[in-house]
Write an enzyme that holds these catalytic residues in place. Structure first.
Site, PDB file in Angstrom:
ATOM      1  N   GLU A 111      40.689  68.845  47.369  1.00 47.50           N
ATOM      2  CA  GLU A 111      41.802  69.548  48.011  1.00 47.50           C
ATOM      3  C   GLU A 111      41.526  69.796  49.493  1.00 47.50           C
ATOM      4  OE1 GLU A 111      44.688  69.963  46.952  1.00 47.50           O
ATOM      5  OE2 GLU A 111      44.378  69.430  44.863  1.00 47.50           O
TER       6      GLU A 111
ATOM      7  N   CYS B 202      68.751  67.061  41.020  1.00 45.48           N
ATOM      8  CA  CYS B 202      68.654  67.078  42.476  1.00 45.48           C
ATOM      9  C   CYS B 202      70.020  67.310  43.129  1.00 45.48           C
ATOM     10  CB  CYS B 202      68.051  65.771  42.975  1.00 45.48           C
ATOM     11  SG  CYS B 202      67.883  65.744  44.763  1.00 45.48           S
TER      12      CYS B 202
END
Ligand code: SF4
Length: 479
Positions: A94, A292
Site C-alpha cells: 500500500e 451507475c
C-alpha cells in the site's frame, strides 16, 4: 472550459496504481475534523436501498473473483497465515502503490520483500550501513580520493530509488521499528489503531491493511474509489473538498461487504484502475453498470431513478454534491463529467545548476562525483551531482560563475567558469515543483581532495551511480 471541467478531463491520477488519498486529507485522516456536520445529501447521491447495495456487492465481487490481476502482494496476503506477516505484506504494497503505477511497483515490491520479508527484518535494516571494510572493494586510488567509504550504502533509499516520494521508505522503516520496539512486534489490529499508532499510516492505508489483513469491515477511499463512487452517484462537486471526501468515506463504509471487506475494497479499486478509468471508461464491461447513475444519465439524458428535473432537484437550492450551477453536465463528456476537482495550484518553478564532475577512474572507466542531500526536505538523503539552486532569470554567464564558485568548495581549488561545459536542460516535475536542471560537465585531469567537513560525497562509476540512492531526475541528467 473552466478549471473544474479541465480537471475532470484530466482525471484524478494515472490509472493502474493505488490512487492517492484525497487532497485536503492528511495521511492521518480527514481534514474537516471539528467542522459542523453538513446536512444529509439528497438521496440521488446515496446508496440507500439495501437490496441495491447487496446486488452491487455481489456483482462487484463476482467480477473481481474472475478478473482480478495476479499481483505479488495479493498472493502473499492470501497464502500467509500469520496476521502480522500478512499485515506487513499488505502495508508495504500500500505504501509503494501510493502515487505509483502497479506495473512499476511489482519489481520493487518483490525485491523489498525478498530483502526484508518481515517487520523484524526491516526494523533491523539500517538506513545507513557503513560497509567500510566489510565488502567494500578497496579503492586502489587510496583514501585521499573519497571522503566516505566507497560503498557507504543507504539500503532503504537505494531500494526505493526510482519509486519517488522517498520519505515513504524511511517512514515505513521507522514504523516497523516502532512496532518491534514498542508494540512487542505485533501490528495494531484495527484501522483506528493502525492510523493512531503507526507513523506514515493515514486513514486510507489503515483501512486497506485492516480490511485486507484482518477482515475488518471498513471502507477505503483513494483516487480510484473516488472516481467510481462519483460516477455511480453523479457527484460533481469538487471531489477534493472535505465535504465530498467525507461523504465518500461514509459511502465506502456503507457499501463495504461485511463478509469479504478486503476483497470488496480491492475490487472497487481494481474497477477504478482497469475499467472505470479516468479518460475512456469501459462502461460496457462494467460489473456495476446497472447501478451507475452517470451512465444512465449519459444513455437516457438523466440519472435514474431521478426526479424529473435537472440533476438531483436541489440544484437550484445548491446541492452540495451536484456539479456547480455554472458547470452543468456536459453531454460531450458523458460519464467523465465525474469526478471533478478544482484545478491544481500552479507548480513552483525552480532552476538548479548541476555539474557532472568526471574523472578517469583507476581502472580507466569514468567516475563521477556525487554528494548527499540533507536528511530532511525534498529528496532527503539521496545522492546527486553537486548542485546549486539558481535565482530565476539569472543570465547564463552569471549562473556559470555561481556554479564555479560552488564547485570550488567541492574540489578544493578554483574552478574557471569558462571550463564548465553547458550540456543542456533537464526538466523534472515533482508533485509541487517544476524543476529545471541546467546541466554542466567538467572533466578533471587531476585528483581532488574532498573535504570531510562538507556533506558526504563519493566517486562512482556509471554502474555504481545507477545502483546508488539517486533520484530519477539525476538519472535523467546522466543520460
Ligand atoms: Fe464507471 Fe462506466 Fe461502470 Fe459507471 S458504468 S462505474 S462510469 S465504468
Amino acid at each position: 472550459m473552466s478549471q473544474l471541467r479541465a480537471a475532470a478531463g484530466r482525471g484524478l491520477r494515472r490509472s493502474g496504481g493505488r490512487a492517492a488519498p484525497p487532497a485536503g486529507q492528511s495521511r492521518k485522516g480527514a481534514s474537516s475534523r471539528g467542522a459542523p456536520a453538513p446536512a444529509p445529501p439528497p438521496a440521488q447521491h446515496l446508496f440507500s436501498d439495501p437490496a441495491e447495495i447487496e446486488d452491487l456487492r455481489g456483482n462487484l465481487l463476482a467480477w473481481y473473483d474472475k478478473c482480478k490481476r495476479d499481483l505479488p502482494w495479493r498472493t502473499l496476503a492470501a497464502a500467509e497465515t500469520d496476521a502480522d506477516r500478512r499485515a506487513y505484506a499488505v502495508w508495504v504494497s500500500e505504501i509503494m502503490l501510493q502515487q505509483t503505477q502497479v506495473a512499476t511497483v511489482i519489481d520493487y515490491y518483490n525485491r523489498w520483500m525478498q530483502k526484508w520479508p518481515t517487520l523484524q527484518a526491516l526494523a533491523q535494516a539500517s538506513l545507513e550501513v557503513s560497509v567500510a571494510g566489510t565488502g567494500c572493494s578497496p579503492c586502489p586510488r587510496g583514501s585521499s580520493s573519497n571522503t566516505m567509504p566507497c560503498l557507504l550504502e543507504q539500503e532503504v533509499n537505494e531500494l526505493w530509488a526510482g519509486l519517488g516520494y522517498y520519505s515513504r521508505g524511511k517512514r515505513l522503516q521507522e514504523a516497523a521499528r516502532k512496532v518491534v520496539s514498542e508494540l512487542a512486534g505485533q501490528m495494531p489490529r484495527t484501522a483506528e489503531d493502525l492510523q493512531k499508532l503507526l507513523p506514515g499510516v493515514g486513514r486510507y492505508t489503515a483501512g486497506a491493511i485492516a480490511s485486507i489483513s484482518y477482515g475488518q469491515a471498513t471502507g477505503v477511499v483513494d483516487g480510484n474509489v473516488i472516481r467510481v463512487l462519483c460516477r455511480l452517484r453523479c457527484i460533481g462537486a469538487d471531489s477534493s473538498s472535505p465535504a465530498v471526501v467525507n461523504r465518500l468515506w461514509d459511502m465506502a463504509n456503507a457499501l463495504v461487504d461485511r463478509s469479504r471487506p478486503g476483497d470488496f475494497n480491492q475490487a472497487l479499486m481494481e474497477l477504478g484502475a482497469t475499467v472505470c478509468v479516468p479518460k475512456a471508461p469501459l462502461c460496457g464491461e462494467c460489473p456495476v453498470k446497472q447501478h451507475c447513475r452517470a451512465r444512465s444519465r449519459k444513455l437516457f439524458g438523466k440519472p435514474t431513478p431521478v426526479p424529473d428535473v435537472e440533476d438531483c432537484g436541489k440544484c437550484v437550492g445548491g446541492c452540495p454534491l451536484c456539479p456547480p450551477a455554472v458547470e452543468p453536465w456536459d453531454s460531450s463528456l458523458g460519464v467523465t463529467n465525474f469526478p471533478r476537482k478544482a484545478a491544481k495550484k500552479q507548480l513552483r518553478a525552480v532552476r538548479t545548476a548541476t555539474c557532472v564532475l568526471e574523472r578517469r577512474g583507476c581502472r580507466g572507466a569514468p567516475e563521477y562525483l556525487i554528494v548527499q542531500r540533507p536528511s530532511s526536505g525534498l529528496l532527503a538523503g539521496l545522492w546527486e551531482f553537486p548542485s546549486l539552486t539558481l535565482a530565476q532569470d539569472l543570465q547564463e554567464e552569471k549562473q556559470r560563475e555561481a556554479l564555479a564558485d560552488h564547485l570550488h568548495a567541492w574540489t578544493g581549488q578554483p574552478v574557471a567558469a569558462r571550463s564548465l561545459r553547458l550540456i543542456g536542460e533537464v526538466i523534472h516535475i515533482f508533485s509541487h515543483i517544476h524543476q529545471t536542471y541546467v546541466v554542466y560537465s567538467l572533466p578533471l585531469d587531476r585528483d581532488v581532495t574532498l573535504d570531510p567537513a562538507l556533506s558526504p560525497s563519493r566517486w562512482v562509476t556509471e554502474e555504481e551511480f545507477h545502483a546508488s540512492a539517486v533520484s530519477t531526475a539525476m538519472k535523467k541528467v546522466l543520460r
